[in-house]
Design an enzyme around this catalytic site. Structure first.
Site, PDB file in Angstrom:
ATOM      1  CE1 TYR A   1      -3.003  -3.006   0.164  1.00 12.32           C
ATOM      2  CE2 TYR A   1      -3.676  -2.356   2.361  1.00 12.32           C
ATOM      3  CZ  TYR A   1      -3.790  -3.200   1.276  1.00 12.32           C
ATOM      4  OH  TYR A   1      -4.693  -4.229   1.295  1.00 12.32           O
TER       5      TYR A   1
ATOM      6  CE  LYS B   1       1.422 -17.368  -3.052  1.00 17.55           C
ATOM      7  NZ  LYS B   1       0.629 -18.604  -2.898  1.00 17.55           N
TER       8      LYS B   1
ATOM      9  CG  ASP C   1      -1.561 -20.042  -0.649  1.00 22.09           C
ATOM     10  OD1 ASP C   1      -0.671 -19.732   0.167  1.00 22.09           O
ATOM     11  OD2 ASP C   1      -1.323 -20.712  -1.668  1.00 22.09           O
TER      12      ASP C   1
ATOM     13  CG  ASP D   1      -6.717  -4.592   4.267  1.00 15.78           C
ATOM     14  OD1 ASP D   1      -7.682  -4.582   5.050  1.00 15.78           O
ATOM     15  OD2 ASP D   1      -6.646  -3.847   3.262  1.00 15.78           O
TER      16      ASP D   1
ATOM     17  CG  ASP E   1     -12.197  -7.147   6.429  1.00 17.68           C
ATOM     18  OD1 ASP E   1     -11.727  -6.588   7.442  1.00 17.68           O
ATOM     19  OD2 ASP E   1     -12.925  -6.570   5.597  1.00 17.68           O
TER      20      ASP E   1
END
Ligand code: NAD
Length: 361
Positions: free
Chosen positions: A141, A187, A220, A244, A248
Site C-alpha cells: 500500500y 508468500k 493461502d 488487511d 476481515d
C-alpha cells in the site's frame, strides 16, 4: 491516573460508536477514580466538509500531544471515487504515518454467547482467541506505484529488514504474554519481499525470543486454516495487505465486523511511558446504517479496553470492560448485526447495558 484522550468520531456510524466508547470510558473513570480528559476533533469526510482537509492541523497536533487516540471510522460513498484529489481515508493514512504506528493488533475472540452467530460450526469456532499483528505502514500500500496509464498500472511490495524486525518484535513480545506460539504468514514461494520477511522473523525469534515457537505459513494456507482450525492460532504476524485481507476473514468468525477492536502501536511513548496508540474498531463507516441508532458499539468499546491496557497500563480496567461486554452478551443483548432469533437493541441500549454491567461488577 489523569489522561488526555483524543476522540476522532469521523464519518457514518463513527460518531455513534465513539459516543458509546466515550460513555464507557467515563464509567471506567468513575468506578476506578481516574480523570480522563476526552477531546473531540474532526477527521475524514466530516473534516473535509468543515476545513477542506481530511486531517486538519489542529486534529493532528492534538493526536501527537495526547496519551492515546480513539477513532471511529472514515469514509462515505460520496467521496469513494478514487480520482478525487482529497478523500477521507487520506486523513487516516496520514495520521497513522504521523503517529508512527506500524503494528496493528487485531484480537479475534469468539465470545461464548456468540458461538451461534458465527457462520462456522460451533464445534470449530468455540474457544477461538487469537491476535493478528498486521504491518501497517509499509508493503504494497506504500510502495512505488503507477496509476492506470496507457493500459498499464502497478503497485510494488517493498519491505526493509528494519520494518520487518520491529513488527516481528511486537508480535513475539505479545506471544510471550499469551500462548508463546507465533505464526508468520507470507508468500515466500513467490515473492522476494516475503523471502526477506521469513528470514528476518526467523532471526528475531531465534536471537531474542527463544521461548516462542515460530511457524511459517503461506498466506493461502493461512486463509484456509483460519476457517478449518481457528482455535489452534495464538499470534499471527503478517505484511500489510495479507493482514488487511486475513483480518476481515477472521472478523467473520467472530460473528460480526461490529465486534472487532484494533490497536495500532509504534515506538513513540506518552508521558505515562506507554505507547501512544491509535485505537479503532475494525469496521468502516457503514453508511447503509448510519444515523439510525442501530450500529453495534462493541468493537469501539473493546477498542477503548485495548487503549486502557496498552496506552495507559490499566489492565484491571481493560478486563473490567471486556468482562462487562461478555456479560451483556450472556444476558442476551444483541444489536441487529448479531441477532439470530433475539429482538435487537439499539446502540444506546447496548451501551447502557455495558455501563451497568461495569458498575455492578
Ligand atoms: P463497513 O465496515 O463500513 O460495512 C460493511 C457491512 O457491515 C455493512 O453492511 C455495515 O452496515 C455492517 N457494519 C459495519 N460495522 C457495523 C457495526 N458497528 N454495527 C452493525 N453493522 C456494521 O465496510 P464498507 O461498507 O466496505 O465501507 C463503508 C465505508 O467505510 C467506505 O467508505 C470505506 O472506505 C470505509 N472504511 C473505513 C474504514 C476505517 O475507517 N478504518 C475501514 C473500512 C472501510
Amino acid at each position: 491516573m489523569e489522561a488526555r484522550l483524543v476522540l476522532l468520531p469521523g464519518d457514518g456510524i463513527g460518531p455513534e460508536v465513539i459516543g458509546a466508547a466515550a460513555a464507557v470510558l467515563r464509567a471506567v473513570a468513575r468506578r476506578f477514580g481516574h480523570v480522563f480528559h476526552l477531546e473531540e476533533y474532526p477527521i475524514g469526510g466530516t473534516a473535509i466538509e468543515a476545513t477542506g482537509e481530511p486531517l486538519p492541523p489542529d486534529t493532528l497536533q492534538a493526536c501527537l500531544e495526547a496519551d492515546a487516540v480513539l477513532l471511529g471510522a472514515v469514509g462515505d460513498p460520496k467521496w469513494d471515487r478514487p480520482d478525487l484529489p482529497v478523500r477521507p481515508e487520506q486523513g487516516l493514512l496520514a495520521l497513522r504515518k504521523a503517529m508512527g504506528v506500524y503494528a496493528n493488533l487485531r484480537p479475534v475472540r469468539v465470545f461464548p454467547a456468540l458461538v451461534h452467530a458465527s457462520p462456522l460450526k460451533p464445534e470449530i469456532v468455540r474457544g477461538t482467541d487469537f491476535v493478528v499483528v498486521r504491518e501497517l505502514t509499509g508493503g504494497l500500500y506504500f510502495g512505488p506505484r503507477q496509476e492506470p496509464r496507457e493500459g498499464r498500472a502497478y503497485d510494488t511490495m517493498v519491505y526493509t529488514e528494519a520494518e520487518i524486525r520491529r513488527v516481528a518484535r511486537v508480535a513475539a513480545r505479545l506471544a510471550l504474554k499469551r500462548g508463546r506460539h507465533l505464526v508468520s504468514v507470507d508468500k515466500a514461494n513467490v515473492l522476494a519481499s516475503s523471502r526477506l520477511w521469513r528470514q528476518v522473523v526467523q532471526q528475531v525469534v531465534d536471537e531474542e525470543f527463544p521461548q516462542v515457537t515460530l511457524e511459517h505459513m503461506l498466506v493461502d494456507a493461512a486463509a484456509m486454516h483460519l476457517l478449518r482450525r481457528p482455535t489452534t492460532f495464538d499470534v499471527l504476524v503478517t505484511a500489510n495487505m495479507f493482514g488487511d485481507i486475513l483480518t476481515d476473514e477472521a472478523a467473520a468468525l467472530a460473528g460480526s465486523l461490529g465486534m472487532l477492536p484494533s490497536a495500532s502501536l509504534g515506538e513513540t511513548h506518552n508521558r505515562h511511558g506507554f505507547p501512544r496508540g491509535l485505537y479503532e474498531p475494525v469496521h468502516g463507516s457503514a453508511p447503509d446504517i448510519a444515523g439510525q441508532g442501530i450500529a453495534n458499539p462493541l468493537g469501539a468499546i473493546l477498542s477503548a479496553a485495548l487503549l486502557l491496557r496498552h496506552s495507559l497500563g490499566l489492565e484491571e480496567e481493560a478486563r473490567a470492560v471486556e468482562e462487562a461486554v461478555e456479560r451483556v452478551l450472556e444476558q442476551g443483548y444483541r444489536t441487529v448485526d448479531l441477532a439470530v432469533e433475539e429482538e435487537p437493541v439499539g446502540t444506546r441500549e447496548m451501551t447502557r447495558a455495558v455501563e451497568k454491567a461495569l458498575t455492578q461488577s
